[in-house]
Design a protein around this motif. Structure first.
Motif, short mmCIF file in Angstrom:
data_model
loop_
_atom_site.label_atom_id
_atom_site.label_comp_id
_atom_site.label_asym_id
_atom_site.label_seq_id
_atom_site.Cartn_x
_atom_site.Cartn_y
_atom_site.Cartn_z
N PHE A 1 0.85 -1.18 0.00
CA PHE A 1 0.00 0.00 0.00
C PHE A 1 0.89 1.24 0.00
O PHE A 1 1.91 1.25 0.66
CB PHE A 1 -0.90 -0.02 1.26
CG PHE A 1 -1.88 1.10 1.30
CD1 PHE A 1 -3.06 1.02 0.60
CD2 PHE A 1 -1.61 2.24 2.04
CE1 PHE A 1 -3.98 2.06 0.64
CE2 PHE A 1 -2.51 3.28 2.07
CZ PHE A 1 -3.70 3.19 1.37
N PRO A 2 0.59 2.28 -0.73
CA PRO A 2 -0.61 2.59 -1.49
C PRO A 2 -0.50 2.26 -2.99
O PRO A 2 -1.44 2.52 -3.75
CB PRO A 2 -0.78 4.09 -1.30
CG PRO A 2 0.63 4.59 -1.25
CD PRO A 2 1.40 3.50 -0.54
N ALA B 1 -7.09 -2.99 -0.16
CA ALA B 1 -5.68 -2.67 -0.37
C ALA B 1 -4.91 -2.59 0.95
O ALA B 1 -3.74 -2.96 1.02
CB ALA B 1 -5.55 -1.35 -1.13
N LYS B 2 -5.56 -2.13 2.00
CA LYS B 2 -4.94 -2.06 3.32
C LYS B 2 -4.99 -3.40 4.06
O LYS B 2 -4.15 -3.69 4.91
CB LYS B 2 -5.64 -1.00 4.17
CG LYS B 2 -5.47 0.40 3.65
CD LYS B 2 -6.27 1.38 4.49
CE LYS B 2 -6.14 2.80 3.98
NZ LYS B 2 -6.96 3.74 4.80
N ALA B 3 -6.00 -4.22 3.74
CA ALA B 3 -6.27 -5.45 4.49
C ALA B 3 -5.15 -6.47 4.41
O ALA B 3 -4.91 -7.20 5.38
CB ALA B 3 -7.57 -6.08 4.01
N GLU C 1 -1.84 -6.04 4.30
CA GLU C 1 -0.78 -5.72 5.26
C GLU C 1 -1.27 -5.80 6.71
O GLU C 1 -0.48 -5.98 7.62
CB GLU C 1 -0.22 -4.33 4.97
CG GLU C 1 0.54 -4.26 3.65
CD GLU C 1 1.09 -2.88 3.35
OE1 GLU C 1 0.89 -1.94 4.16
OE2 GLU C 1 1.75 -2.74 2.31
N GLU C 2 -2.58 -5.66 6.89
CA GLU C 2 -3.14 -5.69 8.24
C GLU C 2 -3.55 -7.10 8.67
O GLU C 2 -4.07 -7.28 9.77
CB GLU C 2 -4.36 -4.76 8.32
CG GLU C 2 -4.00 -3.31 8.12
CD GLU C 2 -5.21 -2.39 8.02
OE1 GLU C 2 -6.36 -2.90 8.06
OE2 GLU C 2 -5.01 -1.18 7.87
N PHE D 1 -3.38 0.15 -4.33
CA PHE D 1 -4.63 0.89 -4.53
C PHE D 1 -4.55 1.74 -5.80
O PHE D 1 -5.51 1.79 -6.58
CB PHE D 1 -4.94 1.77 -3.31
CG PHE D 1 -6.18 2.59 -3.48
CD1 PHE D 1 -7.43 1.98 -3.55
CD2 PHE D 1 -6.10 3.96 -3.58
CE1 PHE D 1 -8.58 2.74 -3.70
CE2 PHE D 1 -7.24 4.73 -3.74
CZ PHE D 1 -8.49 4.12 -3.81
N LEU E 1 -10.14 0.34 -1.49
CA LEU E 1 -9.18 0.96 -0.58
C LEU E 1 -9.00 0.10 0.67
O LEU E 1 -7.87 -0.15 1.10
CB LEU E 1 -9.63 2.38 -0.21
CG LEU E 1 -8.77 3.11 0.81
CD1 LEU E 1 -7.35 3.31 0.28
CD2 LEU E 1 -9.40 4.45 1.16
N ASP E 2 -10.09 -0.36 1.26
CA ASP E 2 -10.00 -1.21 2.45
C ASP E 2 -9.30 -2.53 2.14
O ASP E 2 -8.46 -2.99 2.92
CB ASP E 2 -11.39 -1.47 3.04
CG ASP E 2 -11.30 -2.18 4.37
OD1 ASP E 2 -10.68 -1.63 5.31
OD2 ASP E 2 -11.83 -3.30 4.48
#
Length: 132
Positions: free
Chosen positions: A46-47, A90-92, A94-95, A50, A87-88
């Protein structure tokens, strides 16, 4: 017996949601491209992931094609995602909220994500699809 079976089927039948934009395109005979979601969740950090997903969707739309990113969101099979969902997703990765899944994994991952959601897990859980 019949009502028990009907109740059981309602609880175990997977949910599928298709973005209205995708439904309209299919109904009107317009081209639709299914996009895997693993590249967004796991393929790039990220980013950049995205940005790539947004650029691909914009390019397809500029050619008159409707993009339909395929993913599992909280146990619901999705064909097409809104920009905030991409967007969520794309972050998910790494999280730790996204699981990579191929065709053979879909039933298991769908059920697992649905069960986790009912159990009160924090944040949206994703199944990121890949072509396999």
């Amino acid at each position: 017996m019949r009502s028990h079976l009907s109740s059981l089927l309602r609880r175990t039948t997977p949910k599928v949601e298709i973005l209205p934009e995708v439904v309209d395109a299919l109904r009107n005979g317009c081209p639709v491209v299914a996009l895997e979601s693993t590249i967004v969740a796991h393929g790039m950090p990220f980013p950049g992931n995205f940005s790539l997903a947004s650029d691909v969707a914009d390019l397809l739309r500029s050619k008159g094609v409707v993009p339909a990113t395929i993913a599992i969101k909280d146990g619901v099979f999705r064909a097409g995602l809104h920009q905030d969902e991409i967007l969520d997703l794309a972050k998910a990765g790494e999280e730790g909220r996204a699981t990579k899944c191929s065709t053979r994994d879909l039933p298991l991952i769908g059920a697992k994500l649905s069960a986790n959601r009912r159990g009160g897990e924090e944040g949206v859980l994703w199944g990121a699809t890949t072509v396999a």
